[in-house]
Design a protein around this motif. Sequence first.
Motif, PDB file in Angstrom:
ATOM      1  N   VAL A  69       0.974  -1.141   0.054  1.00  0.00           N
ATOM      2  CA  VAL A  69      -0.018  -0.019  -0.036  1.00  0.00           C
ATOM      3  C   VAL A  69       0.720   1.195  -0.051  1.00  0.00           C
ATOM      4  CG1 VAL A  69      -1.563   1.331   1.353  1.00  0.00           C
ATOM      5  CG2 VAL A  69      -1.853  -1.224   1.335  1.00  0.00           C
ATOM      6  N   THR A  70       0.725   2.153  -1.058  1.00  0.00           N
ATOM      7  CA  THR A  70       1.449   3.516  -0.965  1.00  0.00           C
ATOM      8  C   THR A  70       0.136   4.589  -1.289  1.00  0.00           C
ATOM      9  OG1 THR A  70       1.963   3.269  -3.395  1.00  0.00           O
ATOM     10  CG2 THR A  70       3.552   2.262  -1.751  1.00  0.00           C
ATOM     11  N   LEU A  71       0.563   5.661  -0.678  1.00  0.00           N
ATOM     12  CA  LEU A  71      -0.240   6.766  -1.196  1.00  0.00           C
ATOM     13  C   LEU A  71       0.793   7.953  -1.212  1.00  0.00           C
ATOM     14  CD1 LEU A  71      -1.710   5.361   1.700  1.00  0.00           C
ATOM     15  CD2 LEU A  71      -3.185   6.683   0.778  1.00  0.00           C
ATOM     16  N   ARG A  72       0.414   9.034  -2.278  1.00  0.00           N
ATOM     17  CA  ARG A  72       1.137  10.046  -2.401  1.00  0.00           C
ATOM     18  C   ARG A  72       0.497  11.533  -2.808  1.00  0.00           C
ATOM     19  NH1 ARG A  72       3.291   8.552  -6.906  1.00  0.00           N
ATOM     20  NH2 ARG A  72       2.307  10.265  -8.227  1.00  0.00           N
ATOM     21  N   GLU A  73       0.870  12.445  -1.977  1.00  0.00           N
ATOM     22  CA  GLU A  73       0.124  13.730  -2.107  1.00  0.00           C
ATOM     23  C   GLU A  73       0.615  14.589  -3.128  1.00  0.00           C
ATOM     24  OE1 GLU A  73       0.090  12.234   1.948  1.00  0.00           O
ATOM     25  OE2 GLU A  73       1.595  12.815   0.453  1.00  0.00           O
ATOM     26  N   SER A  74      -0.317  15.149  -4.037  1.00  0.00           N
ATOM     27  CA  SER A  74       0.479  16.227  -4.925  1.00  0.00           C
ATOM     28  C   SER A  74      -0.462  17.414  -4.957  1.00  0.00           C
ATOM     29  CB  SER A  74       0.547  15.539  -6.362  1.00  0.00           C
ATOM     30  OG  SER A  74      -0.595  15.073  -6.792  1.00  0.00           O
ATOM     31  N   GLY A  75       0.051  18.600  -5.259  1.00  0.00           N
ATOM     32  CA  GLY A  75      -0.540  19.648  -5.540  1.00  0.00           C
ATOM     33  C   GLY A  75       0.309  21.088  -5.317  1.00  0.00           C
ATOM     34  N   THR A 135       1.358  20.933   6.712  1.00  0.00           N
ATOM     35  CA  THR A 135       1.366  19.604   5.544  1.00  0.00           C
ATOM     36  C   THR A 135       0.256  18.800   5.622  1.00  0.00           C
ATOM     37  OG1 THR A 135       4.085  19.461   6.254  1.00  0.00           O
ATOM     38  CG2 THR A 135       2.713  17.447   5.578  1.00  0.00           C
ATOM     39  N   TYR A 136      -0.185  18.444   4.545  1.00  0.00           N
ATOM     40  CA  TYR A 136      -1.394  17.678   4.267  1.00  0.00           C
ATOM     41  C   TYR A 136      -1.146  16.310   3.811  1.00  0.00           C
ATOM     42  CZ  TYR A 136      -3.908  22.281   4.338  1.00  0.00           C
ATOM     43  OH  TYR A 136      -4.632  23.415   4.774  1.00  0.00           O
ATOM     44  N   ASP A 150      -4.191   3.263   8.671  1.00  0.00           N
ATOM     45  CA  ASP A 150      -2.948   2.261   8.838  1.00  0.00           C
ATOM     46  C   ASP A 150      -1.856   2.639   7.828  1.00  0.00           C
ATOM     47  OD1 ASP A 150      -4.787  -0.532   7.125  1.00  0.00           O
ATOM     48  OD2 ASP A 150      -4.405   1.582   6.611  1.00  0.00           O
ATOM     49  N   PHE A 151      -2.257   3.283   6.703  1.00  0.00           N
ATOM     50  CA  PHE A 151      -1.015   3.678   5.806  1.00  0.00           C
ATOM     51  C   PHE A 151      -1.245   5.244   5.593  1.00  0.00           C
ATOM     52  CE2 PHE A 151       0.959  -0.297   5.207  1.00  0.00           C
ATOM     53  CZ  PHE A 151       0.109  -1.215   5.212  1.00  0.00           C
ATOM     54  N   TRP A 152      -0.072   6.026   5.520  1.00  0.00           N
ATOM     55  CA  TRP A 152      -0.087   7.319   5.283  1.00  0.00           C
ATOM     56  C   TRP A 152       0.898   7.707   4.120  1.00  0.00           C
ATOM     57  CZ3 TRP A 152      -1.605  10.954   9.261  1.00  0.00           C
ATOM     58  CH2 TRP A 152      -2.258  10.843  10.500  1.00  0.00           C
ATOM     59  N   GLY A 153       0.345   8.693   3.320  1.00  0.00           N
ATOM     60  CA  GLY A 153       1.383   9.196   2.509  1.00  0.00           C
ATOM     61  C   GLY A 153       2.389   9.990   3.236  1.00  0.00           C
ATOM     62  N   GLN A 154       3.585  10.469   2.335  1.00  0.00           N
ATOM     63  CA  GLN A 154       4.496  11.151   2.845  1.00  0.00           C
ATOM     64  C   GLN A 154       4.410  12.716   3.454  1.00  0.00           C
ATOM     65  OE1 GLN A 154       7.465  11.154  -0.189  1.00  0.00           O
ATOM     66  NE2 GLN A 154       6.533  12.875  -1.368  1.00  0.00           N
ATOM     67  N   GLY A 155       3.034  13.179   2.732  1.00  0.00           N
ATOM     68  CA  GLY A 155       2.798  14.604   3.088  1.00  0.00           C
ATOM     69  C   GLY A 155       3.153  15.402   2.115  1.00  0.00           C
ATOM     70  N   LYS A 199       8.706  13.192   8.965  1.00  0.00           N
ATOM     71  CA  LYS A 199       8.049  11.931   8.622  1.00  0.00           C
ATOM     72  C   LYS A 199       6.602  11.901   8.723  1.00  0.00           C
ATOM     73  CE  LYS A 199      12.194  10.240   7.024  1.00  0.00           C
ATOM     74  NZ  LYS A 199      12.417  10.240   5.593  1.00  0.00           N
ATOM     75  N   ALA A 200       5.960  11.117   7.959  1.00  0.00           N
ATOM     76  CA  ALA A 200       4.647  10.778   8.300  1.00  0.00           C
ATOM     77  C   ALA A 200       4.364   9.938   9.398  1.00  0.00           C
ATOM     78  CB  ALA A 200       3.939  10.121   6.841  1.00  0.00           C
ATOM     79  N   PRO A 201       3.286  10.046  10.110  1.00  0.00           N
ATOM     80  CA  PRO A 201       2.945   9.171  11.201  1.00  0.00           C
ATOM     81  C   PRO A 201       2.889   7.780  10.781  1.00  0.00           C
ATOM     82  CG  PRO A 201       1.431  10.831  11.462  1.00  0.00           C
ATOM     83  CD  PRO A 201       2.311  11.073   9.883  1.00  0.00           C
TER      84      PRO A 201
END
Lengths: 118, 107
Positions: free
Chosen positions: A2-8, A94-95, A106-111, B42-44
């Motif tokens: 699982v991976t997530l990535r924010e962009s904007g 940071t979003y 459970d899984f977060w993006g890097q922000g 880092k992210a949590p």
Amino acid sequence: QVTLRESGPALVKPTQTLTLTCTFSGFSLDTSGLSVAWIRQPPGKALEWLVRIDWDDNKEYSSSLKTRLTISKDTSRNLVVLSLANVDPLDTATYFCARIQGMVTDFWGQGTLVTVSS
Amino acid sequence: AVQLTQSPSSLSASIGDRVTMTCRASQAIDTALAWYQQRPGKAPTLLIYDASTLETGVASRFSGSGSGTAFTLTISGLQPGDLATYYCHQFSGYPLTFGPGTKVDLK
């Protein structure tokens, strides 16, 4: 995996609308029990939960930001879009986007750091 | 909204120490509580959910306990990589909320 990535945008002017995209992989948002949330963190401060969108398109919003927030999903492209209207320097943060399974994040993006300034 | 308070706000400890921090909810939330570790920049990352269930892959020196309004996170044998800020998070009801954090640094 699982991976997530924010962009904007990194910089937004006051009164503008901030639009952020969360692109994810390793899961599908048409799976029962899964959701994606947005959480933000002003520099040096604590985490603030903003909004979530569920697999069935149900949405839950922060009480204090409900009138300014919009969330949507594109299941076929594995992405979730957040819009925050009428931004103010206090929205500098940071979003993060994150996956929720059931009720557990459970899984977060890097922000992504967004600064609101003229 | 359920308000979460954490104590202490910061603590200093030595490598190998047993470290304990608490999270209190303004109303009963059963065991709908998670703990996250956030290293600087880092992210949590999820450590504990349902108050006491260790997330897969998390070191067994981390443990959580509590129910209702009082919760505890314990690190049994502090390691250098554990220097971070720890947040509790309630998912009992909306709006979901986070505590203000406990920062752990080196004595």
